[in-house]
Design an enzyme around this catalytic site. Structure first.
Site, mmCIF file in Angstrom:
data_model
loop_
_atom_site.group_PDB
_atom_site.id
_atom_site.type_symbol
_atom_site.label_atom_id
_atom_site.label_comp_id
_atom_site.label_asym_id
_atom_site.label_seq_id
_atom_site.Cartn_x
_atom_site.Cartn_y
_atom_site.Cartn_z
ATOM 1 N N GLU A 110 0.876 -1.179 0.000
ATOM 2 C CA GLU A 110 0.000 0.000 0.000
ATOM 3 C C GLU A 110 0.909 1.223 0.000
ATOM 4 O OE1 GLU A 110 -2.458 0.867 3.454
ATOM 5 O OE2 GLU A 110 -3.562 2.402 2.355
ATOM 6 N N ASP A 143 -2.898 11.560 -2.690
ATOM 7 C CA ASP A 143 -2.993 13.021 -2.854
ATOM 8 C C ASP A 143 -3.252 13.329 -4.325
ATOM 9 O OD1 ASP A 143 -2.389 13.470 -0.131
ATOM 10 O OD2 ASP A 143 -0.252 13.248 -0.541
ATOM 11 N N LYS A 154 -2.997 20.776 -9.340
ATOM 12 C CA LYS A 154 -2.346 21.652 -10.340
ATOM 13 C C LYS A 154 -1.488 20.822 -11.288
ATOM 14 C CE LYS A 154 -2.309 25.823 -7.621
ATOM 15 N NZ LYS A 154 -1.636 26.496 -6.546
ATOM 16 N N THR A 162 -10.665 2.941 4.668
ATOM 17 C CA THR A 162 -9.507 3.720 5.124
ATOM 18 C C THR A 162 -9.986 4.917 5.957
ATOM 19 O OG1 THR A 162 -9.286 5.415 3.393
ATOM 20 C CG2 THR A 162 -8.512 3.205 2.833
ATOM 21 N N GLU A 163 -9.024 5.597 6.585
ATOM 22 C CA GLU A 163 -9.384 6.767 7.395
ATOM 23 C C GLU A 163 -10.048 7.838 6.522
ATOM 24 O OE1 GLU A 163 -6.181 9.206 8.603
ATOM 25 O OE2 GLU A 163 -7.445 10.390 9.923
ATOM 26 N N TYR A 164 -9.451 8.162 5.373
ATOM 27 C CA TYR A 164 -10.027 9.175 4.483
ATOM 28 C C TYR A 164 -11.369 8.711 3.931
ATOM 29 C CZ TYR A 164 -6.265 12.584 4.308
ATOM 30 O OH TYR A 164 -5.374 13.576 4.636
ATOM 31 N N GLU A 165 -11.447 7.447 3.597
ATOM 32 C CA GLU A 165 -12.684 6.907 3.030
ATOM 33 C C GLU A 165 -13.846 7.086 4.004
ATOM 34 O OE1 GLU A 165 -12.090 2.861 1.885
ATOM 35 O OE2 GLU A 165 -13.810 2.863 0.554
ATOM 36 N N ASP A 216 -11.811 9.667 -3.756
ATOM 37 C CA ASP A 216 -13.046 10.468 -3.740
ATOM 38 C C ASP A 216 -13.000 11.493 -4.859
ATOM 39 O OD1 ASP A 216 -10.797 11.737 -2.353
ATOM 40 O OD2 ASP A 216 -12.163 13.435 -2.323
ATOM 41 N N ASP A 262 9.739 8.104 0.813
ATOM 42 C CA ASP A 262 9.022 8.504 -0.408
ATOM 43 C C ASP A 262 9.156 7.389 -1.447
ATOM 44 O OD1 ASP A 262 8.359 9.750 -2.947
ATOM 45 O OD2 ASP A 262 8.493 11.662 -1.892
HETATM 46 C C1 LIG Z 1 -4.593 11.679 1.451
HETATM 47 S S1 LIG Z 1 -3.594 10.669 2.420
HETATM 48 C C2 LIG Z 1 -4.495 9.120 2.430
HETATM 49 C C3 LIG Z 1 -4.072 8.216 3.559
HETATM 50 C C4 LIG Z 1 -4.730 6.826 3.570
HETATM 51 N N1 LIG Z 1 -4.334 6.060 2.404
HETATM 52 C C5 LIG Z 1 -6.232 6.897 3.672
HETATM 53 O O1 LIG Z 1 -6.908 6.567 2.692
HETATM 54 O O2 LIG Z 1 -6.729 7.259 4.744
HETATM 55 C C6 LIG Z 1 -2.256 10.301 1.289
HETATM 56 C C7 LIG Z 1 -1.012 9.777 1.986
HETATM 57 O O3 LIG Z 1 -0.072 9.377 0.991
HETATM 58 C C8 LIG Z 1 1.226 9.766 1.400
HETATM 59 N N2 LIG Z 1 2.053 9.881 0.191
HETATM 60 C C9 LIG Z 1 1.843 10.730 -0.853
HETATM 61 N N3 LIG Z 1 2.800 10.596 -1.780
HETATM 62 C C10 LIG Z 1 3.647 9.621 -1.323
HETATM 63 C C11 LIG Z 1 4.849 9.062 -1.825
HETATM 64 N N4 LIG Z 1 5.384 9.479 -2.984
HETATM 65 N N5 LIG Z 1 5.460 8.093 -1.109
HETATM 66 C C12 LIG Z 1 4.925 7.678 0.083
HETATM 67 N N6 LIG Z 1 3.813 8.202 0.623
HETATM 68 C C13 LIG Z 1 3.168 9.158 -0.069
HETATM 69 C C14 LIG Z 1 1.003 11.085 2.120
HETATM 70 O O4 LIG Z 1 2.075 11.404 3.004
HETATM 71 C C15 LIG Z 1 -0.311 10.833 2.851
HETATM 72 O O5 LIG Z 1 -0.091 10.293 4.142
#
Ligand SMILES: C[S@@+](CC[C@H](N)C(=O)[O-])C[C@H]1O[C@@H](n2cnc3c(N)ncnc32)[C@H](O)[C@@H]1O
Length: 213
Positions: A43, A117, A121, A190-193, A153, A95
């Site tokens: 994930e 994310d 843009k 998920t938390e966001y979901e 979403d 990352d």
């Molecule tokens: C909007 S949150 C969603 C979190 C979780 N998946 C949920 O659905 O509740 C997106 C997460 O992806 C991580 N993320 C974004 N780009 C990433 C990358 N290139 N490598 C690792 N993590 C990344 C961010 O730090 C953030 O915690």
């Protein structure tokens, strides 16, 4: 939204080297033997970890590897995960931009992208986890019958992803535009979901299969 900085986050991650990895390249080609499983799920962007923690509990025969670049989120996820001492899960606090170097070719069976994310843009499009630069790496590390499972979403991000995947060696095998309209007990929320579901917003979901190119 960015999580507030937690003083304890980095020390906690460093105190748990058996669970949280910072140098994933060293395990390249050995992930399944390290976790003792035949199928490997990853994930990317696990946030506070709700999805992989729950799925690793439910699907104990598979290995689960969660990747998170934000140390504050990663620490919250690791703390939660370690309460259960999962034997079939690990985390990578890094990352994922060079993810192709962390796994051998065809080593991964499933990649989960949950509420990535959207980076609206266009100047930031390369940061999207469904940008072709990422997809080329996913294609290399996925097994021949490997899949990417994406939930979001964000309609624009979903449309971008559908096009990007089909131009990068993947075919669409299933799609939902309101995934939670029906019950899906097989798939953890998920938390966001949970937040978007509470707002009655539709959840988009797609499954992409690797095709030979
Ligand atoms: C909007 S949150 C969603 C979190 C979780 N998946 C949920 O659905 O509740 C997106 C997460 O992806 C991580 N993320 C974004 N780009 C990433 C990358 N290139 N490598 C690792 N993590 C990344 C961010 O730090 C953030 O915690």
């Amino acid at each position: 939204m960015r999580m507030r900085k937690k003083k304890w986050a980095m020390p906690f991650l460093q105190e748990n080297p058996d669970f949280v990895l910072f140098d994933p390249e060293v395990n390249k080609g050995q992930w399944k033997s390290i976790l003792g499983k035949d199928k490997l799920h990853i994930e990317i962007g696990c946030g506070k970890g709700d999805y992989f923690i729950e799925m690793a509990k439910r699907e104990k025969d598979d290995a689960w590897l969660a990747i998170e670049k934000d140390y504050n989120c990663a620490a919250v996820a690791a703390k939660k995960a370690l309460e259960d001492k999962p034997e079939n899960a690990l985390m990578i606090a890094k990352d994922a931009q060079d993810i192709g170097a962390w796994f051998a070719a065809k080593e991964v069976d499933f990649i989960h992208l949950n509420f990535s994310d959207p980076w609206p843009k266009s100047k930031n499009s390369k940061r999207r986890l469904s940008h072709s630069n990422f997809l080329q790496q996913y294609h290399k590390i996925l097994s021949d019958d490997g899949q990417v499972i994406l939930k979001t979403d964000n309609q624009k991000f979903f449309e971008f992803s559908l096009i990007e995947f089909t131009h990068s060696g993947f075919e669409l095998v299933d799609v939902w535009v309101d995934f939670r309209k029906e019950d899906h007990p097989e798939d953890a929320i998920t938390e966001y979901e949970a937040k978007f579901m509470a707002l009655q917003q539709p959840i988009y979901r797609a499954i992409f299969a690797k095709v030979m190119i």
